[in-house]
Motif scaffolding. Structure first.
Motif, short mmCIF file in Angstrom:
data_model
loop_
_atom_site.label_atom_id
_atom_site.label_comp_id
_atom_site.label_asym_id
_atom_site.label_seq_id
_atom_site.Cartn_x
_atom_site.Cartn_y
_atom_site.Cartn_z
N VAL A 1 -4.57 11.23 6.85
CA VAL A 1 -4.68 11.61 8.26
C VAL A 1 -4.62 10.32 9.08
N ILE B 1 -8.74 15.47 13.41
CA ILE B 1 -9.44 16.39 12.51
C ILE B 1 -10.91 16.55 12.90
N GLN C 1 -5.41 15.15 4.12
CA GLN C 1 -5.29 16.59 4.38
C GLN C 1 -4.24 17.20 3.46
N ILE D 1 -9.32 19.45 4.27
CA ILE D 1 -9.55 18.01 4.53
C ILE D 1 -10.34 17.39 3.37
#
Ligand SMILES: [Zn+2]
Length: 160
Positions: free
Chosen positions: A111, A117, A134, A143
């Motif tokens: 990520v 997120i 992810q 995640i």
């Protein structure tokens, strides 16, 4: 080395994925074959076509695919990992960059922007970690981060 894990070994399937091994779980094939449980012949056919080694606790299944399968003995995840290490020389060193999604077996992507997120993890997790990954499967998107849970697993594996 790719695997197909029988329906009795769901936890093992999740562990193998976390350690980066491409692993199909037999129960995840029930939709594909539209039959539950998937019969041994179909599992063997699938494993053969997709060049997967079958990991099983089911002796008849093992017997029918002996050259490309392993029959696990006893109980317990660390015991199973030990047998896989002995048979195939598999090394269970966790590296989040190589890990696969424990739910769906898809590769993970780093990520890039942590803020993207923010709403998907607990506040403590968000604040305590900077590196997140992810699942690349659009239907899953789970995640991952290298948390204390993984460190516990590594410590236990070091002792076995
Ligand atoms: Zn996933």
């Amino acid at each position: 080395m790719k695997f197909l894990v029988d329906s009795m070994l769901g936890k093992l399937a999740r562990f193998l994925r976390i350690f980066g091994f491409d692993t199909i779980y037999a129960n995840d094939l029930t939709e594909y074959f539209e039959i539950d449980p998937v019969p041994d012949e179909k599992l063997i056919d699938y494993a053969n076509k997709n060049e997967r080694i079958i990991i099983t606790k089911d002796y008849p299944l093992y017997k029918n695919y002996k050259d490309k399968s392993i029959f696990l003995i006893g109980e317990g995840i660390y015991n199973y990992l030990h047998q896989l290490n002995k048979e195939f020389g598999l090394n269970f060193k966790f590296n989040i960059k190589n890990a696969r999604c424990s739910i769906c077996n898809s590769p993970l992507n780093r990520v890039m922007s942590k803020s993207s997120i923010k709403d998907l993890v607990l506040k403590d997790t968000y604040n305590n970690y900077n590196e997140f990954y992810q699942c690349t499967n659009r239907q899953c998107k789970k995640i991952y981060w290298k948390g204390s849970h993984i460190e516990d697993i590594e410590k236990r594996l070091d002792k076995t």
